[in-house]
Design a protein around this motif. Structure first.
Motif: not given
Length: 146
Positions: A82, A85-86, A88-92, A94-95
């Motif tokens: 999970q 996924y966040w 790499k794909n939606k993890g603004k 996190y970044r």
């Protein structure tokens, strides 16, 4: 494990409360204010869950394999997947947090603590040799696991 009530809030109220929480965080002026709010808002279990998810994001961002991260953090592969996924794909979010952490003085303390934890994990559990091929080459030296 943290549980959600069987009786959910009406969707519009849930959205309003979430917006209020975001606004409250953005209005807090100091780290002490944020800490006080989080202490009141989160249970000890929720704080651990958040800390582990951030550590998972850091390790995944450093190139560790998902199964290795799950083993290190003692979390399910589902949780690691999970976060991955966040990230790499939606993890603004996190970044943004990872970038902010790396630019802060406290990052050295976080990094040192995580390096110490990893060194203990691989030494105590004798897993360094077994995982050597799975650890990113930049991380293999024991003196610089992160």
């Amino acid at each position: 494990m943290t549980q959600v009530s069987r009786f959910p809030l009406p969707k519009f109220l849930e959205e309003q409360m979430y917006k209020a929480i975001r606004k409250a965080f953005s209005d807090l002026q100091s780290e002490d204010d944020v800490a006080a709010f989080l202490e009141d808002l989160l249970s000890p279990t929720e704080r651990i869950m958040i800390a582990k998810r951030l550590a998972i994001a850091i390790l995944l961002n450093r190139g560790y394999e998902q199964r290795t991260v799950g083993s290190i953090m003692k979390t399910s592969l589902t949780t690691v997947n999970q976060v991955n996924y966040w990230l790499k794909n939606k993890g603004k979010g996190y970044r943004i947090v990872l970038e902010k952490l790396e630019s802060q003085k406290q990052w050295k303390e976080v990094k040192a603590g995580l390096e110490e934890f990893l060194e203990d994990f691989f030494t105590v559990h004798g897993q360094l040799r077994a995982l050597r091929g799975k650890i990113p080459k930049e991380s293999v030296p024991r003196n610089n696991l992160l």
